[in-house]
Design a protein around this motif. Structure first.
Motif, mmCIF file in Angstrom:
data_model
loop_
_atom_site.group_PDB
_atom_site.id
_atom_site.type_symbol
_atom_site.label_atom_id
_atom_site.label_comp_id
_atom_site.label_asym_id
_atom_site.label_seq_id
_atom_site.Cartn_x
_atom_site.Cartn_y
_atom_site.Cartn_z
ATOM 1 N N ARG A 316 6.089 -7.204 -7.630
ATOM 2 C CA ARG A 316 5.022 -6.303 -8.066
ATOM 3 C C ARG A 316 3.654 -6.984 -7.986
ATOM 4 O O ARG A 316 2.650 -6.359 -7.636
ATOM 5 C CB ARG A 316 5.313 -5.795 -9.497
ATOM 6 N N GLU A 317 3.607 -8.275 -8.293
ATOM 7 C CA GLU A 317 2.373 -9.027 -8.158
ATOM 8 C C GLU A 317 1.963 -9.145 -6.700
ATOM 9 O O GLU A 317 0.780 -9.040 -6.358
ATOM 10 C CB GLU A 317 2.526 -10.421 -8.772
ATOM 11 N N VAL A 318 2.941 -9.382 -5.834
ATOM 12 C CA VAL A 318 2.665 -9.475 -4.403
ATOM 13 C C VAL A 318 2.163 -8.137 -3.870
ATOM 14 O O VAL A 318 1.204 -8.081 -3.087
ATOM 15 C CB VAL A 318 3.923 -9.940 -3.643
ATOM 16 N N ASP A 319 2.800 -7.053 -4.288
ATOM 17 C CA ASP A 319 2.364 -5.727 -3.858
ATOM 18 C C ASP A 319 0.913 -5.469 -4.281
ATOM 19 O O ASP A 319 0.120 -4.876 -3.535
ATOM 20 C CB ASP A 319 3.275 -4.645 -4.431
ATOM 21 N N ALA A 320 0.569 -5.944 -5.473
ATOM 22 C CA ALA A 320 -0.812 -5.778 -5.958
ATOM 23 C C ALA A 320 -1.792 -6.599 -5.127
ATOM 24 O O ALA A 320 -2.914 -6.153 -4.854
ATOM 25 C CB ALA A 320 -0.892 -6.173 -7.434
ATOM 26 N N ALA A 321 -1.373 -7.795 -4.725
ATOM 27 C CA ALA A 321 -2.228 -8.639 -3.878
ATOM 28 C C ALA A 321 -2.446 -7.990 -2.516
ATOM 29 O O ALA A 321 -3.552 -8.059 -1.955
ATOM 30 C CB ALA A 321 -1.594 -10.021 -3.709
ATOM 31 N N ILE A 322 -1.423 -7.339 -1.986
ATOM 32 C CA ILE A 322 -1.562 -6.640 -0.708
ATOM 33 C C ILE A 322 -2.508 -5.447 -0.841
ATOM 34 O O ILE A 322 -3.348 -5.205 0.017
ATOM 35 C CB ILE A 322 -0.179 -6.176 -0.202
ATOM 36 N N ALA A 323 -2.377 -4.737 -1.956
ATOM 37 C CA ALA A 323 -3.193 -3.539 -2.170
ATOM 38 C C ALA A 323 -4.639 -3.878 -2.522
ATOM 39 O O ALA A 323 -5.548 -3.063 -2.305
ATOM 40 C CB ALA A 323 -2.580 -2.678 -3.274
ATOM 41 N N GLY A 324 -4.850 -5.079 -3.051
ATOM 42 C CA GLY A 324 -6.177 -5.448 -3.539
ATOM 43 C C GLY A 324 -7.195 -5.708 -2.457
ATOM 44 O O GLY A 324 -6.894 -5.789 -1.296
#
Length: 324
Positions: A316-324
């Motif tokens: 979920r943290e990685v997904d947020a980094a991709i979306a950011g």
């Protein structure tokens, strides 16, 4: 006249200042399992040329293709001991030191190089880099070296994970790779990359998984009949060396190494992306059957890897980094 002398003195002093900033000469030996005709090697050549030029020759880079310095794990141990070595390595091999790195090799973690690069240049990733420095004494120079999506290499057609039952499949020995192959239905069999050709030839294994440039470079088209384009692992790798060696350099030299490692990774990644269609054509011409299956059952089968290796929250943290 006095003014002219002062100006001349300043002009003469400038090169001395530059030389003093780079007074310490150092050599970095870079090991890679890649062959020197792999498109990714263009990035390593670009890295070498730029580092040596920007540092005025105070930093030298020697390149060693085809694992000439030994297996990746051995080079990582040399780096831990403070040697001036670095290796292009996947995150799975760093996970024993810092758990987070393993997620970079988890199945279907991203969609293409742009997303992978966002992860590797995010504040989240930089935090992992600092943890690695403290935990193992390794220094990440950059982690944006995309070698392509990995596919299944077999001597029988594969359409679904069920077709992999009983198949002994070579994979690196890191837990994330082992669990991914196991989740897909095969029996993971760790082997050094340099032994894959002979192991397939002698039927010591039934299959392997790799990206197109590596398949071609290792001539595996001679010992396999089928490639199934699962793209189950987006192979992003990093140039990783020694913290102690790196910290012994001047601040300017450290900046040059990290800047040019990032630039070199981009050069190699773009060269890889540009080569993939051509590699597929050459593999087809070599009589390898290449099929694109429905990826849904493979994606579903490998979801368990994230829970099994305690990566669910981190994803979920990685997904947020991709979306950011």
């Amino acid at each position: 006249m006095l003014t002219r002398r002062i100006v001349m003195a300043g002009a003469l002093a400038s090169p001395l200042v530059v030389r003093r900033a780079f007074a310490q000469s150092a050599t970095l030996s870079v090991n890679s399992a890649l062959t020197d005709d792999d498109p990714m090697f263009n990035g390593l050549r670009a890295f070498k040329e730029a580092v040596e030029k920007r540092s005025g020759g105070s930093l030298r880079v020697n390149l060693f293709p085809s694992s000439q310095l030994g297996p990746d794990e051995d080079v990582l141990e040399q780096a831990r001991a403070g040697a001036g070595v670095a290796v292009l390595v996947d995150g799975g091999r760093l996970a024993p030191y810092v758990h987070e790195f393993g997620i970079l090799g988890a199945p279907y973690i991203a969609s293409g190089f742009p997303e992978l690069r966002k992860i590797a240049t995010s504040p989240l990733f930089e935090g992992w880099t600092e943890k690695l420095r403290k935990a193992s004494g390794h220094q990440v120079l950059s982690f944006n070296w995309f070698q392509g999506d990995r596919h299944l290499l077999t001597n029988k057609p594969v359409t679904t994970p069920a077709d992999l039952g009983g198949v002994r499949m070579r994979t690196p020995g890191a837990p994330v790779w082992l669990e991914t192959i196991r989740a897909m239905g095969a029996t993971p069999t760790p082997l050094p990359w340099t032994e894959v050709y002979s192991a397939l030839q002698l039927r010591a294994i039934d299959g392997a998984e790799a990206q197109y440039p590596a398949v071609w470079g290792a001539r595996l088209y001679e010992v396999i009949k089928n490639i199934t384009k699962t793209g189950h692992i987006n192979l992003i790798t990093g140039l990783v060396g020694s913290r102690a060696w790196f910290d012994g350099l001047s601040p300017e030299q450290r900046t040059i190494l990290r800047d040019e490692a990032l630039n070199g990774g981009d050069v190699g990644s773009k060269a890889t992306l540009a080569s993939l269609d051509d590699f597929e054509k050459k593999l087809r011409a070599a009589k390898v059957e290449i099929a694109t299956p429905d990826l849904t059952p493979f994606r579903e089968a490998t979801k368990v890897v994230y829970d099994k290796l305690n990566y669910a929250a981190l994803r979920r943290e990685v997904d947020a980094a991709i979306a950011g």
